[in-house]
Design an enzyme around this catalytic site. Structure first.
Site, PDB file in Angstrom:
ATOM      1  CE  LYS A  35      52.263  41.923  30.953  1.00 44.96           C
ATOM      2  NZ  LYS A  35      51.446  41.752  32.066  1.00 44.96           N
ATOM      3  NE  ARG A  94      46.300  38.748  28.908  1.00 49.42           N
ATOM      4  CZ  ARG A  94      46.588  40.028  29.210  1.00 49.42           C
ATOM      5  NH1 ARG A  94      47.070  40.757  27.965  1.00 49.42           N
ATOM      6  NH2 ARG A  94      46.277  40.769  30.210  1.00 49.42           N
ATOM      7  NE  ARG A 107      42.743  41.595  34.734  1.00 43.01           N
ATOM      8  CZ  ARG A 107      43.515  42.364  34.952  1.00 43.01           C
ATOM      9  NH1 ARG A 107      43.246  42.924  36.329  1.00 43.01           N
ATOM     10  NH2 ARG A 107      44.645  43.263  34.446  1.00 43.01           N
TER      11      ARG A 107
END
Ligand code: AMP
Length: 209
Positions: A13, A88, A167
């Protein structure tokens, strides 16, 4: 044009946003970059965020929401912006609506887990200007040195194997529900990042036309 670049860490991204800055003529706002700056400056926000970031966890919603609200109110965001790495969580997405920040399109960047791990483990960033490299896919001209500013290239602590798994788990649990959230709103466009980079850039430009 107000855009969100959504997708797991390492999907590309940030790289795509940086490469399209000129074409899109709107700033890229990366909460990760802003938080890393805060850590470097040892500001109160940086001190609070550091341990979450190092271990691959999300920084608490209220901290990043305040950070984004402040950044979006800057003059350079008047014509639009790319949110890279925000929202997020569902509460972060809701905070945009609560604050009347309208989103035009959400680009959902997709890659296999194998590709993502390979991209994350080979990633290097410039300590000085945040430019992104990859030891195999986007190598700098001179090893360890940024082509753009001559700064030192480093591996992020959270790109080391222990943090990568964490993550990806965090992404699955806390961020992936946003795909459904924005699909329901009819503004989600998938971007296949297993394609060659020029094709990916074209797909993004077509998606936001
Ligand atoms: P990134 O550079 O986007 O991979 O972000 C690096 C780290 O910063 C993440 O692993 C989180 O710890 C933190 N971070 C960045 N953006 C957010 C966000 N929107 N919400 C919570 N934490 C974030």
């Amino acid at each position: 044009m107000n855009l969100i670049f959504l997708g797991p860490p390492g999907v590309g991204k940030g790289t795509v946003a940086k490469l399209l800055l000129k074409d899109l003529a709107i700033p890229q706002i990366s909460t990760g970059d802003l938080l890393r700056e805060a850590v470097k400056e040892n500001s109160p926000l940086g001190k609070e965020a550091k341990s979450y970031m190092d271990s691959g966890k999300l920084v608490p919603d209220n901290l990043v929401i305040d950070l984004i609200k402040k950044r979006i109110s800057n003059e350079d965001c008047k014509k639009g912006f790319i949110l890279d790495g925000f929202p997020r969580t569902i509460p972060q997405a809701e905070s945009l609506e609560i604050n009347n920040i309208k989103i035009d399109k959400v680009l959902n960047f997709i890659a296999s887990k194998k590709t993502i791990i390979e991209r994350l483990s080979g990633r290097r960033i410039c300590k000085n200007c945040n430019a992104i490299y990859h030891i195999k896919n986007i190598p700098p001209k001179k090893e360890g040195v940024c082509d753009k500013c001559g700064g030192k290239l480093i591996q992020r602590d959270d790109d080391k194997p222990e943090a990568i798994e964490r993550r990806l788990e965090v992404y699955k649990k806390q961020t992936e529900p946003l795909i459904e959230y924005y699909k329901k709103k009819g503004i989600l466009v998938d971007i296949d990042t297993e394609r060659p980079l020029p094709n990916i850039l074209n797909d993004v430009l077509n998606a936001v036309k």
